[in-house]
Scaffold this motif. Structure first.
Motif, PDB file in Angstrom:
ATOM      1  N   HIS A  63      45.096  88.886 146.415  1.00  0.00           N
ATOM      2  CA  HIS A  63      45.387  88.552 144.860  1.00  0.00           C
ATOM      3  C   HIS A  63      44.601  87.154 145.268  1.00  0.00           C
ATOM      4  N   PRO A  64      43.311  86.805 143.722  1.00  0.00           N
ATOM      5  CA  PRO A  64      42.857  86.056 143.381  1.00  0.00           C
ATOM      6  C   PRO A  64      43.686  83.963 144.144  1.00  0.00           C
ATOM      7  N   PHE A  65      44.320  83.959 143.790  1.00  0.00           N
ATOM      8  CA  PHE A  65      45.264  82.663 144.078  1.00  0.00           C
ATOM      9  C   PHE A  65      45.413  82.938 145.240  1.00  0.00           C
ATOM     10  N   VAL A  66      45.519  83.803 145.944  1.00  0.00           N
ATOM     11  CA  VAL A  66      45.968  83.568 147.735  1.00  0.00           C
ATOM     12  C   VAL A  66      45.005  83.802 148.486  1.00  0.00           C
ATOM     13  N   ARG A  67      43.795  83.934 147.994  1.00  0.00           N
ATOM     14  CA  ARG A  67      42.452  83.904 148.271  1.00  0.00           C
ATOM     15  C   ARG A  67      42.116  82.151 148.159  1.00  0.00           C
ATOM     16  N   TYR A  68      42.291  81.794 147.452  1.00  0.00           N
ATOM     17  CA  TYR A  68      42.037  80.260 146.778  1.00  0.00           C
ATOM     18  C   TYR A  68      43.001  79.070 148.159  1.00  0.00           C
ATOM     19  N   TRP A  69      44.299  79.824 147.751  1.00  0.00           N
ATOM     20  CA  TRP A  69      45.152  78.890 148.564  1.00  0.00           C
ATOM     21  C   TRP A  69      44.933  79.221 149.770  1.00  0.00           C
ATOM     22  N   ARG A  70      44.069  80.520 150.787  1.00  0.00           N
ATOM     23  CA  ARG A  70      44.087  80.794 151.663  1.00  0.00           C
ATOM     24  C   ARG A  70      42.822  78.877 152.566  1.00  0.00           C
ATOM     25  N   ALA A  71      41.512  79.590 151.180  1.00  0.00           N
ATOM     26  CA  ALA A  71      40.659  78.637 151.546  1.00  0.00           C
ATOM     27  C   ALA A  71      40.983  77.271 151.157  1.00  0.00           C
ATOM     28  N   ARG A  72      41.854  76.827 150.584  1.00  0.00           N
ATOM     29  CA  ARG A  72      42.567  75.725 150.057  1.00  0.00           C
ATOM     30  C   ARG A  72      43.067  75.002 151.924  1.00  0.00           C
ATOM     31  N   MET A  73      44.015  76.465 151.832  1.00  0.00           N
ATOM     32  CA  MET A  73      44.495  75.694 153.702  1.00  0.00           C
ATOM     33  C   MET A  73      44.270  75.407 154.999  1.00  0.00           C
ATOM     34  N   GLU A  74      42.149  76.452 154.265  1.00  0.00           N
ATOM     35  CA  GLU A  74      41.168  75.668 156.483  1.00  0.00           C
ATOM     36  C   GLU A  74      40.383  74.872 155.257  1.00  0.00           C
ATOM     37  N   SER A  75      40.096  74.391 154.502  1.00  0.00           N
ATOM     38  CA  SER A  75      39.502  73.399 154.338  1.00  0.00           C
ATOM     39  C   SER A  75      40.039  71.891 154.846  1.00  0.00           C
ATOM     40  N   GLY A  76      40.796  71.777 155.420  1.00  0.00           N
ATOM     41  CA  GLY A  76      41.258  70.454 155.784  1.00  0.00           C
ATOM     42  C   GLY A  76      41.196  70.606 156.929  1.00  0.00           C
ATOM     43  N   VAL A  77      40.648  71.506 157.833  1.00  0.00           N
ATOM     44  CA  VAL A  77      40.173  72.219 159.360  1.00  0.00           C
ATOM     45  C   VAL A  77      39.079  72.722 159.670  1.00  0.00           C
ATOM     46  N   ARG A  78      38.511  72.746 158.439  1.00  0.00           N
ATOM     47  CA  ARG A  78      37.870  73.474 158.717  1.00  0.00           C
ATOM     48  C   ARG A  78      36.262  72.565 159.516  1.00  0.00           C
ATOM     49  N   GLY A  79      35.744  73.144 160.455  1.00  0.00           N
ATOM     50  CA  GLY A  79      34.535  72.778 161.693  1.00  0.00           C
ATOM     51  C   GLY A  79      35.137  71.639 161.976  1.00  0.00           C
ATOM     52  N   ARG A  80      35.992  71.628 162.437  1.00  0.00           N
ATOM     53  CA  ARG A  80      37.232  69.935 163.341  1.00  0.00           C
ATOM     54  C   ARG A  80      37.294  70.734 164.445  1.00  0.00           C
ATOM     55  N   PRO A  81      37.016  69.972 165.507  1.00  0.00           N
ATOM     56  CA  PRO A  81      37.525  69.648 166.686  1.00  0.00           C
ATOM     57  C   PRO A  81      38.360  69.916 167.316  1.00  0.00           C
ATOM     58  N   ASP A  82      38.859  70.472 168.058  1.00  0.00           N
ATOM     59  CA  ASP A  82      40.898  70.353 169.032  1.00  0.00           C
ATOM     60  C   ASP A  82      40.881  68.794 169.147  1.00  0.00           C
TER      61      ASP A  82
END
Length: 295
Positions: free
Chosen positions: A126-145
């Motif tokens: 669902h469009p909102f689920v896709r948005y929520w999924r991307a929002r969750m990932e945005s804070g850690v995307r590309g960050r190392p361990d």
């Protein structure tokens, strides 16, 4: 053998999902742990589901419904491990989850280890689920361990820290800021949240737009509770209770515009839906913030 982790899982009326979470923890290898499930007044089959999961590492506490903070505090009071890991009852850990937390603590002894959560594809597109999924990932995307996450990075849906540094949660009357309030206290003690990138877990959060808006509105109201506990200028700006922040939000996120968007939902399937979802969430937060302001 000394216990390395005390895993605290508060729960209420999620028998089926809780059983999945508990089984996933009981399958973790290479790290000693105890698993403390706090049943916060469930009225479904939660007691039976836990009874079926016979394991000496599993301790079940039951209490009348007192809310998330009190359930977590009850589990913390019984914890005996070197580290305590708070994990929500809809967060399912993957293989090697506890080992990843332990590795981060060995590298950063005074840190809080924040799990890397994701919304599984099984929750749909669902469009909102896709948005929520991307929002969750945005804070850690590309960050190392081990990456530092800042004072807003305390996410107790799945987070561990040395038990010697743990403190009790302050109860809030509604959803919002409970975790950040404790995070603020920990930050001022020198505890820094860091991303445990390899500690992956599926967040089985079947969130919909209406539920998310209700949470945001509650969070706006609870901002005042946070500020009353910590009347600090940074808290005022962070939560939006500062008069200038409120004035800006009132103009930028009018609820009348939000109501119009909620009546006419064709935009959800069109380009630009993410921006409208962001507006709606901010408008709901602003609504709660303004309603909760002291008279």
């Amino acid at each position: 053998m000394a216990t390395t982790f005390s895993i605290v899982i508060p729960t209420q009326n999620r028998a089926g999902l809780l059983a999945r979470v508990v089984r996933a923890f009981l399958e973790q290898e290479g790290v000693s742990f105890e698993l403390i499930v706090v049943d916060d007044g469930s009225t479904d089959a939660t007691p039976e589901a836990l009874e079926a999961l016979k394991d000496p590492r599993l301790l079940v506490l039951r209490q009348p419904n007192r809310g998330l903070a009190q359930a977590r505090n009850a589990g913390l009071a019984r914890a005996r491990g070197a580290y305590v890991l708070f994990n929500d009852d809809d967060v399912v850990p993957e293989e090697g989850f506890l080992q990843a937390h332990l590795e981060l603590h060995r590298r950063y002894p005074a840190a809080a280890a924040v799990s890397r959560l994701y919304l599984p594809e099984s929750l749909g597109q669902h469009p909102f689920v896709r948005y929520w999924r991307a929002r969750m990932e945005s804070g850690v995307r590309g960050r190392p361990d081990g990456a530092p996450l800042g004072w807003g990075g305390f996410w107790f849906a799945s987070l561990s820290l040395p038990r010697a540094l743990a403190e009790a949660f302050a109860p809030f009357a509604g959803y919002g800021w409970e975790e950040h309030e404790l995070g603020w206290r920990l930050w001022r003690k020198g505890v820094r949240p860091r991303l445990a990138r390899k500690a992956r877990a599926a967040h089985e959060d079947r969130v919909g737009l209406e539920a998310a808006l209700a949470k945001q509105e509650s969070m706006g109201r609870m901002a005042w509770r946070f500020y009353r506990l910590h009347p600090h200028p940074l808290v005022a700006l962070w939560t939006g209770v500062h008069p200038l922040s409120r004035a800006y939000k009132r103009l930028a996120y009018p609820w009348a515009r939000a109501e119009q968007l909620l009546r006419e939902r064709a935009w959800e399937e069109a380009p630009g839906a993410s921006g409208r979802y962001r507006f709606l969430l901010e408008a709901a937060y602003t609504r709660g913030l303004l309603e909760g302001a002291p008279g």
